[in-house]
Enzyme design. Structure first.
Site, PDB file in Angstrom:
ATOM      1  N   CYS A 114       0.832  -1.208   0.000  1.00 30.88           N
ATOM      2  CA  CYS A 114       0.000   0.000   0.000  1.00 30.88           C
ATOM      3  C   CYS A 114       0.868   1.260   0.000  1.00 30.88           C
ATOM      4  CB  CYS A 114      -0.911  -0.041   1.233  1.00 30.88           C
ATOM      5  SG  CYS A 114      -1.853   1.456   1.507  1.00 30.88           S
ATOM      6  N   CYS A 122      -0.286   4.046   2.323  1.00 38.67           N
ATOM      7  CA  CYS A 122       0.040   3.787   3.738  1.00 38.67           C
ATOM      8  C   CYS A 122       1.524   4.030   4.007  1.00 38.67           C
ATOM      9  CB  CYS A 122      -0.258   2.331   4.102  1.00 38.67           C
ATOM     10  SG  CYS A 122      -1.886   1.755   3.607  1.00 38.67           S
ATOM     11  N   ASP A 123       2.387   3.539   3.117  1.00 39.43           N
ATOM     12  CA  ASP A 123       3.804   3.413   3.477  1.00 39.43           C
ATOM     13  C   ASP A 123       4.765   4.254   2.643  1.00 39.43           C
ATOM     14  OD1 ASP A 123       3.044   1.563   5.378  1.00 39.43           O
ATOM     15  OD2 ASP A 123       3.283  -0.144   4.020  1.00 39.43           O
TER      16      ASP A 123
HETATM   17  P1  FAD Z   1      -9.536  -6.363   7.832  1.00 43.63           P
HETATM   18  O1  FAD Z   1      -8.638  -5.476   8.588  1.00 43.63           O
HETATM   19  O2  FAD Z   1      -8.955  -7.189   6.750  1.00 43.63           O
HETATM   20  O3  FAD Z   1     -10.233  -7.325   8.912  1.00 43.63           O
HETATM   21  C1  FAD Z   1     -11.144  -8.320   8.548  1.00 43.63           C
HETATM   22  C2  FAD Z   1     -11.115  -9.393   9.615  1.00 43.63           C
HETATM   23  O4  FAD Z   1     -12.221 -10.263   9.439  1.00 43.63           O
HETATM   24  C3  FAD Z   1      -9.871 -10.286   9.572  1.00 43.63           C
HETATM   25  O5  FAD Z   1      -9.365 -10.454  10.865  1.00 43.63           O
HETATM   26  C4  FAD Z   1     -10.409 -11.599   9.040  1.00 43.63           C
HETATM   27  O6  FAD Z   1      -9.678 -12.720   9.484  1.00 43.63           O
HETATM   28  C5  FAD Z   1     -11.801 -11.592   9.662  1.00 43.63           C
HETATM   29  N1  FAD Z   1     -12.672 -12.541   8.994  1.00 43.63           N
HETATM   30  C6  FAD Z   1     -12.769 -12.788   7.663  1.00 43.63           C
HETATM   31  N2  FAD Z   1     -13.663 -13.778   7.441  1.00 43.63           N
HETATM   32  C7  FAD Z   1     -14.126 -14.156   8.657  1.00 43.63           C
HETATM   33  C8  FAD Z   1     -15.040 -15.145   9.093  1.00 43.63           C
HETATM   34  N3  FAD Z   1     -15.664 -15.936   8.210  1.00 43.63           N
HETATM   35  N4  FAD Z   1     -15.270 -15.296  10.411  1.00 43.63           N
HETATM   36  C9  FAD Z   1     -14.653 -14.494  11.318  1.00 43.63           C
HETATM   37  N5  FAD Z   1     -13.758 -13.530  10.967  1.00 43.63           N
HETATM   38  C10 FAD Z   1     -13.501 -13.384   9.650  1.00 43.63           C
HETATM   39  N6  FAD Z   1      -4.316   1.257   6.191  1.00 43.63           N
HETATM   40  C11 FAD Z   1      -4.083   2.481   6.701  1.00 43.63           C
HETATM   41  O7  FAD Z   1      -5.007   3.300   6.802  1.00 43.63           O
HETATM   42  N7  FAD Z   1      -2.835   2.831   7.138  1.00 43.63           N
HETATM   43  C12 FAD Z   1      -1.772   1.982   7.093  1.00 43.63           C
HETATM   44  O8  FAD Z   1      -0.648   2.336   7.477  1.00 43.63           O
HETATM   45  C13 FAD Z   1      -2.001   0.675   6.567  1.00 43.63           C
HETATM   46  N8  FAD Z   1      -0.990  -0.218   6.497  1.00 43.63           N
HETATM   47  C14 FAD Z   1      -1.251  -1.483   6.049  1.00 43.63           C
HETATM   48  C15 FAD Z   1      -0.223  -2.418   6.051  1.00 43.63           C
HETATM   49  C16 FAD Z   1      -0.459  -3.718   5.630  1.00 43.63           C
HETATM   50  C17 FAD Z   1       0.674  -4.716   5.648  1.00 43.63           C
HETATM   51  C18 FAD Z   1      -1.756  -4.095   5.189  1.00 43.63           C
HETATM   52  C19 FAD Z   1      -2.024  -5.519   4.737  1.00 43.63           C
HETATM   53  C20 FAD Z   1      -2.780  -3.159   5.164  1.00 43.63           C
HETATM   54  C21 FAD Z   1      -2.546  -1.849   5.591  1.00 43.63           C
HETATM   55  N9  FAD Z   1      -3.545  -0.885   5.585  1.00 43.63           N
HETATM   56  C22 FAD Z   1      -3.317   0.362   6.117  1.00 43.63           C
HETATM   57  C23 FAD Z   1      -4.895  -1.185   5.060  1.00 43.63           C
HETATM   58  C24 FAD Z   1      -5.843  -1.513   6.227  1.00 43.63           C
HETATM   59  O9  FAD Z   1      -5.234  -2.468   7.051  1.00 43.63           O
HETATM   60  C25 FAD Z   1      -7.170  -2.035   5.694  1.00 43.63           C
HETATM   61  O10 FAD Z   1      -7.719  -1.095   4.787  1.00 43.63           O
HETATM   62  C26 FAD Z   1      -8.154  -2.262   6.833  1.00 43.63           C
HETATM   63  O11 FAD Z   1      -7.601  -3.105   7.822  1.00 43.63           O
HETATM   64  C27 FAD Z   1      -9.462  -2.884   6.319  1.00 43.63           C
HETATM   65  O12 FAD Z   1     -10.272  -3.098   7.431  1.00 43.63           O
HETATM   66  P2  FAD Z   1     -11.448  -4.178   7.421  1.00 43.63           P
HETATM   67  O13 FAD Z   1     -12.042  -4.105   8.785  1.00 43.63           O
HETATM   68  O14 FAD Z   1     -12.335  -3.964   6.259  1.00 43.63           O
HETATM   69  O15 FAD Z   1     -10.768  -5.595   7.167  1.00 43.63           O
END
Ligand code: FAD
Length: 314
Positions: A139, A142-143
């Site tokens: 990303c 992000c980085d």
């Molecule tokens: P997620 O954070 O992906 O969480 C979804 C969760 O649901 C996961 O734990 C998953 O296991 C769980 N899940 C899925 N299916 C099921 C199921 N069937 N039953 C139970 N649980 C389930 N964004 C920023 O703003 N700043 C940053 O610096 C940044 N750095 C990042 C660095 C990395 C390495 C990555 C990978 C992403 C980064 N991002 C950053 C992006 C950010 O992390 C995502 O946009 C954000 O976390 C999305 O949130 P979410 O809640 O939609 O999903």
């Protein structure tokens, strides 16, 4: 199979910023949410990174896992219940929704918020995961800021890769786009912008063969020509992988409407899906922004939409 006889107001599936924020808002609205947050990946994508500098409220930055623990603690403080388990099947079409955990227990609720996120596609190379946040990133928004004056490689040939490469030239000394084919998939306008940028060069018909590590940081890359098989070393200390995302929506196929790329469809700007009482938030919906703050924002919207939906039932 056993059944939890209690019919909840709302069940949240997913423990990232979207799920925890939805649980926080639902808990403060006295809805007693139950959140399932996965058995092995509690806290979502941000638990795989180190410093997060763009989440508002933390002028010194915040460690990704710490941010997620704090979000969880804040939701729990107001009465959200958390179960660290996976939901393995769902039945969403009736007035009472049913979700089944990995032990076969069926949990029931009047509303469900889906916040299962998406995963970044990986190259599948050794060191790739270990060096996430230590030179390897998925990303640029992000980085990118961490890569000032560095030589960077972006892998991919689509619009996202071109957008990341062009954005990274604000910080980087040089950006090399590595693509397995001889032509890009990106739209012409994105290609033109990248080709016109003096800081960007291209390695076509090439792939990353090795990610080198020294002192816990990315120290260089080896490229392989996919036609000749020849390899060469590249002095790069940043690697951005832009080869796509996979929304975690498999579980909902056949019940919730998905778009061509597998993202859940909602009636934007609301979080309503095609099934009354089922809402979706965060990266499982979002093609475009994929940030912690946008995921948290849509988690808030999902909880408010749920609250309004439940009030129509009474
Ligand atoms: P997620 O954070 O992906 O969480 C979804 C969760 O649901 C996961 O734990 C998953 O296991 C769980 N899940 C899925 N299916 C099921 C199921 N069937 N039953 C139970 N649980 C389930 N964004 C920023 O703003 N700043 C940053 O610096 C940044 N750095 C990042 C660095 C990395 C390495 C990555 C990978 C992403 C980064 N991002 C950053 C992006 C950010 O992390 C995502 O946009 C954000 O976390 C999305 O949130 P979410 O809640 O939609 O999903």
């Amino acid at each position: 199979m056993s059944a939890d006889t209690d019919v909840r107001n709302v069940i949240v599936i997913g423990s990232g910023p979207a799920g925890y924020t939805a649980a926080l808002y639902a808990a403060r609205a006295q809805l007693r949410p139950l959140l399932f947050g996965s058995s092995i990946f509690v806290g979502g994508s941000l638990t795989t990174t180190t410093e997060v500098e763009n989440f508002p409220g933390f002028p010194e930055g915040v460690d990704g896992p710490v941010l997620m623990e704090n979000m969880r603690a804040q939701a729990e403080k107001f009465g959200a219940e958390m179960i660290d388990d996976d939901i393995i099947s769902v039945s969403l079409t009736g007035d009472i929704k049913e979700v089944t955990d990995s032990e076969g227990t069926v949990h029931r609720a009047r509303a469900v918020i889906v916040a299962t996120g998406s995963s970044y596609r990986k190259l599948g190379l050794p060191n790739e995961d270990a060096l996430s946040g230590r030179g390897v990133s998925w990303c640029a928004t992000c980085d990118g800021f961490f890569f000032r004056d560095r030589d960077i490689v972006v892998v991919g040939g689509g619009d996202t890769a071109m957008e990341e490469a062009t954005f990274l030239t604000r910080f980087a000394k040089s950006v090399t786009v590595v693509h397995r084919r001889s032509t890009l998939r990106a739209s012409q306008v994105m290609q033109n912008r990248a080709f016109a940028d003096d800081k960007i060069s291209f390695a076509f018909d090439s792939e990353i063969a090795e990610i080198k590590e020294e002192g816990g940081m990315l120290s260089g890359l080896t490229l392989r020509d996919v036609i000749t098989g020849r390899t060469r070393d590249l002095d790069a200390t940043g690697l951005f992988i832009a080869i796509g995302h996979d929304p975690r929506s498999e579980l909902f196929k056949g019940q919730l409407e998905l778009d061509d790329e597998g993202y859940l469809k909602v009636e934007a700007p609301s979080t309503r899906t095609n099934i009354p009482g089922v809402f979706a938030a965060g990266d499982v919906v979002d093609h475009t922004y994929r940030q912690a703050i946008t995921a948290a924002g849509s988690g808030c919207t999902a909880a408010l939409d749920t609250e309004r939906y439940l009030s129509t039932l009474n």
